[in-house]
Design a protein around this motif. Structure first.
Motif, PDB file in Angstrom:
ATOM      1  N   ALA A 120      65.404   8.740 -97.515  1.00 29.75           N
ATOM      2  CA  ALA A 120      65.851   9.032 -98.882  1.00 29.75           C
ATOM      3  C   ALA A 120      64.674   9.035 -99.845  1.00 29.75           C
ATOM      4  N   ALA A 121      63.773   8.081 -99.689  1.00 25.20           N
ATOM      5  CA  ALA A 121      62.603   8.012-100.566  1.00 25.20           C
ATOM      6  C   ALA A 121      61.642   9.156-100.279  1.00 25.20           C
ATOM      7  N   GLY A 122      61.477   9.488 -98.986  1.00 28.35           N
ATOM      8  CA  GLY A 122      60.524  10.519 -98.607  1.00 28.35           C
ATOM      9  C   GLY A 122      60.930  11.905 -99.027  1.00 28.35           C
ATOM     10  N   ALA A 123      62.214  12.136 -99.235  1.00 25.52           N
ATOM     11  CA  ALA A 123      62.676  13.458 -99.641  1.00 25.52           C
ATOM     12  C   ALA A 123      62.057  13.885-100.956  1.00 25.52           C
ATOM     13  N   GLY A 124      61.684  12.928-101.785  1.00 29.38           N
ATOM     14  CA  GLY A 124      61.046  13.262-103.050  1.00 29.38           C
ATOM     15  C   GLY A 124      59.577  12.905-103.097  1.00 29.38           C
ATOM     16  N   ASN A 125      59.024  12.516-101.938  1.00 31.03           N
ATOM     17  CA  ASN A 125      57.638  12.074-101.870  1.00 31.03           C
ATOM     18  C   ASN A 125      56.820  13.134-101.158  1.00 31.03           C
ATOM     19  N   HIS A 126      55.806  13.642-101.812  1.00 30.49           N
ATOM     20  CA  HIS A 126      55.022  14.719-101.221  1.00 30.49           C
ATOM     21  C   HIS A 126      53.888  14.216-100.337  1.00 30.49           C
ATOM     22  N   ARG A 127      53.736  12.909-100.164  1.00 29.68           N
ATOM     23  CA  ARG A 127      52.703  12.402 -99.258  1.00 29.68           C
ATOM     24  C   ARG A 127      53.249  11.331 -98.318  1.00 29.68           C
TER      25      ARG A 127
END
Length: 646
Positions: free
Chosen positions: A222-229
């Motif tokens: 869920a967090a990574g879906a909006g994290n570009h790195r």
């Protein structure tokens, strides 16, 4: 060899059937990697699905079917690769109470995870692999890739879902995978001919780096879906730079004769491990040092003639087929040789976007695809000589870079600063050598900068990709070894970390898997690598002779006349192709109106190079080939996207 794919959601799935259908489509896209069997595994409450395609190499029975559960039900795995020391691991596990139904390495891996945990088990494995492991107890997904990066694994986001797979074509099957082109990553393609990990051609999509693991759960998805790195969460279970630094700090102390004997023993064992299979095994044989040594070590340990394969190019002065044939005859191999015409090679070009999924511009992809196709007619597994150049100072570009670095050291600092200032006006002209190339290297902070200039295609790729920033790679380090070793060691490390996995091994993986052939590289056994790093440079390079120790070992098996031969490489006549049969194809892809309409590459940057090349003014074929490989891939990607969306 196999293919894997899967999906991890940030929450429970609404139903198992829809999740299973997505996983099935992703797995089906990898059918070529595993035509013998396939399966899916779904836990809708956990929001996880795994898919697998199997190329049966060990334990051809249904007991090797994947995805596979551990004996206690804690783990489910989809695994691509081979753990060569699985028999030794099994022998350790059986006295500890583990029982086995079949004799696959997958079952051994699952037992090892139960006994030792994930990262400890990976550090015990000698092999080439990627895996996706679901832990029911911890409700987490482990993704892992072997030390050298022999096998590929992509992961990224499709909407809010994590998707992963052996090739991008699996990720593309998810209906919400709409990630566009990563323009920054495209600059790496123009510079290096490939896109190094952790980057990929798509936004919000990454490659798992060699020797790394990634632990993911619903919260991190869920967090990574909006994290570009999210690639920053990758952590090493084996780190090439750290291992090389340690080897350099504890160098080999014996004589060259002792080193020769030790390397011979190591390589014999590495080759023997990679000859274990329940299907026919052969070898790619070019006639060069590395493949000749692998073939010699195979034949020395085989009771029957080893199947060897080579291709020749009609009318080419780079043809190594006669050398391969002579060596195969001396060793007693069962040799197959095929001469191909320019038309045969050109017929491969339209298939490259489908074969590679990601734009890839090492033109030796074409002859590699042809020899893989030839080998598959006789065997299911083929050994290769990959790794010798990066471990034993095999490239002439190393010598050129060292020469330039030494020359720059003699130039007074004020003059170097002036030269560096002049370099900015040279643009792509610095690729053509002479004064322009020297000016481009004048501001070098270390051997890493000089070497990057030696290997770069486009010197200013940002100028060709509007809106892009230059993405960094391992080659942007001024000193890749952080003060350890010699400049020669630093260059070999940079190639081992980047060029080897993301160019050479990628090329072999895609071309061999396209025809359902498994390729194994004994010179890249991690024990061989760490031993090579501990050796003094004099054991690798002596005057103008490279790969000194490898050649000494080869000399134990073949006459000296077959050992000391000039390196010819495994290339393709791209310049002739582009001026001949491929010219209409290239002109269509490079039309200024088309480039402007697509809006990714700058017509103003590309077209002058094409005109100068066709006019015979400059040899821009390497610059143009990576542009053309992107353009061909881009058209393929749009077609696939439309099909999935439709």
């Amino acid at each position: 060899m196999c293919g894997l794919a899967g999906v991890l959601l940030p929450q429970a799935a609404e139903g198992a059937e829809a999740l299973q259908q997505v996983a099935q489509a992703m797995g089906d896209a990898l059918h070529h990697r595993g035509p013998d069997d396939g399966g899916t595994w779904v836990d809708a409450r956990a929001g996880i699905a795994l898919a697998h395609r199997r190329l049966s190499i060990l334990d051809l029975s249904p007991l090797g079917h994947q995805p596979m559960d551990s004996s206690d039900g804690r783990y489910a795995i989809a695994y691509n690769g081979e753990v060569y020391n699985f028999a030794a691991l099994r022998a350790e596990l059986e006295p500890l109470g583990h029982a086995f139904r079949g004799h696959s390495d997958t079952e051994v891996l699952l037992a090892a995870f139960l006994q030792w945990g994930v990262e400890d088990t990976l550090s015990r494995c000698n092999g080439m692999f990627v895996l996706a492991l679901w832990d029911r107890q911890e409700q987490c997904l482990w993704l892992a890739r072997d030390r050298v990066g022999k096998k590929p694994l992509y992961y990224g986001w499709a909407g809010d879902a994590l998707v992963f797979g052996s090739e991008l074509k699996a990720l593309w099957q998810h209906p919400r995978f709409d990630n566009d082109i990563d323009r920054d990553a495209l600059t790496l393609l123009l510079r290096l001919d490939y896109i190094p990990a952790p980057h990929s051609i798509h936004e919000r999509c990454f490659k798992l780096m060699p020797g790394r693991v990634l632990r993911l759960d619903a919260a991190s998805v869920a967090a990574g879906a909006g994290n570009h790195r999210p690639d920053q969460a990758q952590r090493p279970f084996w780190d090439a730079r750290a291992r090389m630094q340690e080897a350099l700090a504890n160098p080999f102390q014996g004589s060259i004769e002792q080193a020769e004997a030790q390397l011979d023993a190591l390589l014999r064992d590495a080759v023997a491990l990679r000859m274990v299979a329940d299907v026919p095994v052969g070898v790619f044989l070019s006639g060069g040092t590395d493949s000749s040594l692998v073939a010699a070590l195979m034949q020395a340990q085989s009771s029957s003639p080893v199947h060897s394969f080579s291709i020749g190019f009609s009318g080419s002065h780079h043809d190594e087929a006669p050398l391969a044939s002579e060596l195969a005859q001396h060793l007693g191999c069962d040799h197959t040789e095929l001469y191909v015409s320019g038309a045969d090679a050109l017929a491969v070009v339209p298939t490259l976007p489908t074969m590679f999924d990601e734009p890839f511009a090492d033109a030796s992809q074409v002859p590699t695809a042809l020899v893989a196709r030839l080998a598959r007619q006789g065997v299911t597994v083929a050994l290769s000589g990959d790794g010798g150049d990066e471990l034993f100072f095999g490239y002439t570009r190393y010598q050129r870079a060292l020469r330039n670095w030494q020359m720059l050291g003699k130039v007074p600092a004020p003059l170097r600063r002036w030269m560096s200032g002049r370099a900015g006006s040279q643009g792509e002209a610095s690729r053509t050598g002479g004064l322009a190339a020297l000016l481009a290297e004048a501001g070098a902070r270390g051997i890493g900068d000089v070497y990057r200039n030696r290997i770069s295609r486009w010197r200013d790729p940002v100028a060709a990709v509007p809106g892009a920033r230059l993405a960094n790679s391992f080659y942007d380090l001024a000193d890749p070894l952080h003060g350890a070793g010699t400049p020669a060691d630093a260059m070999m490390l940079a190639d081992f970390v980047s060029y080897l996995p993301d160019d050479l091994l990628c090329k072999v993986d895609r071309t061999s898997m396209a025809v359902s052939l498994e390729a194994r590289a004994p010179l890249l056994d991690w024990r061989v690598a760490e031993f090579a790093w501990s050796l003094p440079m004099a054991f690798k390079r002596e005057h103008e002779t490279s790969k000194v120790l490898l050649k000494r070992v080869l000399g134990r098996y073949v006459p000296q006349g077959m050992v000391h031969r000039p390196k010819r490489g495994f290339g393709a006549p791209v310049s002739d192709w582009l001026k001949g049969d491929l010219r209409p194809w290239a002109e269509d892809l490079l039309q200024p109106a088309r480039l402007e309409r697509e809006g990714v590459l700058s017509a103003a940057a590309v077209q002058p190079l094409w005109r100068q090349f066709i006019g015979g003014q400059r040899k821009w074929h390497t610059h143009l080939w990576n542009v053309l490989m992107f353009q061909a891939w881009h058209a393929h990607w749009r077609d696939v996207r439309a099909t999935v969306a439709g």
